[in-house]
Design a protein around this motif. Structure first.
Motif, PDB file in Angstrom:
ATOM      1  N   ARG A   1       0.855  -1.189   0.000  1.00 19.43           N
ATOM      2  CA  ARG A   1       0.000   0.000   0.000  1.00 19.43           C
ATOM      3  C   ARG A   1       0.890   1.238   0.000  1.00 19.43           C
ATOM      4  NH1 ARG A   1      -5.001   0.184   4.138  1.00 19.43           N
ATOM      5  NH2 ARG A   1      -5.146  -1.900   3.212  1.00 19.43           N
ATOM      6  N   ASP A   2       0.778   2.029  -1.060  1.00 14.56           N
ATOM      7  CA  ASP A   2       1.627   3.210  -1.234  1.00 14.56           C
ATOM      8  C   ASP A   2       0.793   4.479  -1.315  1.00 14.56           C
ATOM      9  OD1 ASP A   2       3.786   1.374  -3.473  1.00 14.56           O
ATOM     10  OD2 ASP A   2       4.097   1.826  -1.344  1.00 14.56           O
ATOM     11  N   LEU A   3       1.410   5.569  -0.952  1.00 11.62           N
ATOM     12  CA  LEU A   3       0.756   6.872  -1.021  1.00 11.62           C
ATOM     13  C   LEU A   3       0.473   7.238  -2.464  1.00 11.62           C
ATOM     14  CD1 LEU A   3       1.622  10.067   0.934  1.00 11.62           C
ATOM     15  CD2 LEU A   3       1.530  10.172  -1.550  1.00 11.62           C
ATOM     16  N   ALA A   4      -0.744   7.748  -2.707  1.00 15.58           N
ATOM     17  CA  ALA A   4      -1.074   8.318  -4.010  1.00 15.58           C
ATOM     18  C   ALA A   4      -1.125   9.843  -3.902  1.00 15.58           C
ATOM     19  CB  ALA A   4      -2.406   7.777  -4.510  1.00 15.58           C
ATOM     20  N   ALA A   5      -1.929  10.333  -2.965  1.00 12.98           N
ATOM     21  CA  ALA A   5      -2.047  11.778  -2.763  1.00 12.98           C
ATOM     22  C   ALA A   5      -2.661  12.041  -1.396  1.00 12.98           C
ATOM     23  CB  ALA A   5      -2.901  12.421  -3.844  1.00 12.98           C
ATOM     24  N   ILE A   6      -2.141  13.039  -0.702  1.00 13.80           N
ATOM     25  CA  ILE A   6      -2.693  13.439   0.585  1.00 13.80           C
ATOM     26  C   ILE A   6      -2.786  14.954   0.651  1.00 13.80           C
ATOM     27  CG2 ILE A   6      -1.966  11.401   1.883  1.00 13.80           C
ATOM     28  CD1 ILE A   6       0.414  13.019   2.930  1.00 13.80           C
TER      29      ILE A   6
ATOM     30  N   ASP B   1       5.089  10.596  -7.332  1.00 11.77           N
ATOM     31  CA  ASP B   1       5.619  11.049  -8.620  1.00 11.77           C
ATOM     32  C   ASP B   1       4.820  10.468  -9.790  1.00 11.77           C
ATOM     33  OD1 ASP B   1       9.133  11.035  -7.610  1.00 11.77           O
ATOM     34  OD2 ASP B   1       7.562  12.556  -7.401  1.00 11.77           O
ATOM     35  N   SER B   2       4.345   9.259  -9.629  1.00 12.15           N
ATOM     36  CA  SER B   2       3.664   8.571 -10.718  1.00 12.15           C
ATOM     37  C   SER B   2       2.298   9.174 -11.070  1.00 12.15           C
ATOM     38  CB  SER B   2       3.487   7.088 -10.374  1.00 12.15           C
ATOM     39  OG  SER B   2       2.748   6.935  -9.175  1.00 12.15           O
ATOM     40  N   VAL B   3       1.751  10.004 -10.179  1.00 11.17           N
ATOM     41  CA  VAL B   3       0.423  10.581 -10.453  1.00 11.17           C
ATOM     42  C   VAL B   3       0.465  12.092 -10.641  1.00 11.17           C
ATOM     43  CG1 VAL B   3      -0.590   8.731  -9.072  1.00 11.17           C
ATOM     44  CG2 VAL B   3      -0.294  10.990  -8.059  1.00 11.17           C
TER      45      VAL B   3
END
Length: 117
Positions: free
Chosen positions: A45-50, A61-63
């Motif tokens: 489980r990795d951060l996407a956006a907060i 970075d990927s999004v």
């Protein structure tokens, strides 16, 4: 105690868009961070956006440039607008509410996002 309820997600073709919503309820404190983490099948489980309660955002970075996170502090709701979706964005997206005073986090049940090529 805080309850986190997500909505949105689904199946979309590559290049399409989806919007996720997440509402927190219960003992909501003014200093908090809300956002989205994602977990692909077999992955971590990795951060996407907060986004913090003061509006500071952090993106993976990927999004960057494709996803936009926003929030409504009156409704205690956070939104994730996902554009130009790619198959590698396919994952279960989990909403998180984090109390920055007590350093306690609460998770939603997860929303499946599937991007077909």
């Amino acid at each position: 105690q805080v309850q986190v309820l997500e909505s949105g997600g689904g199946l979309v073709q590559a290049g399409g868009s989806l919007r996720l919503s997440c509402a927190a309820s219960g003992r909501i404190l003014s200093i908090n961070t809300m956002g989205w983490y994602r977990q692909a099948s077999g992955g971590r489980r990795d951060l996407a956006a907060i986004i913090t309660s003061s509006g500071t955002t952090t993106y993976a970075d990927s999004v960057k440039g494709r996803f936009t996170i926003s929030r409504d502090n009156v409704k205690n709701t956070v939104y994730l607008q996902m554009n130009s979706l790619k198959p590698e964005d396919t994952a279960v997206y989990y909403c998180n509410y984090r109390d920055e005073t007590k350093l306690i986090g609460y998770w939603g049940q997860g929303s499946q996002v599937t991007v077909s090529s």
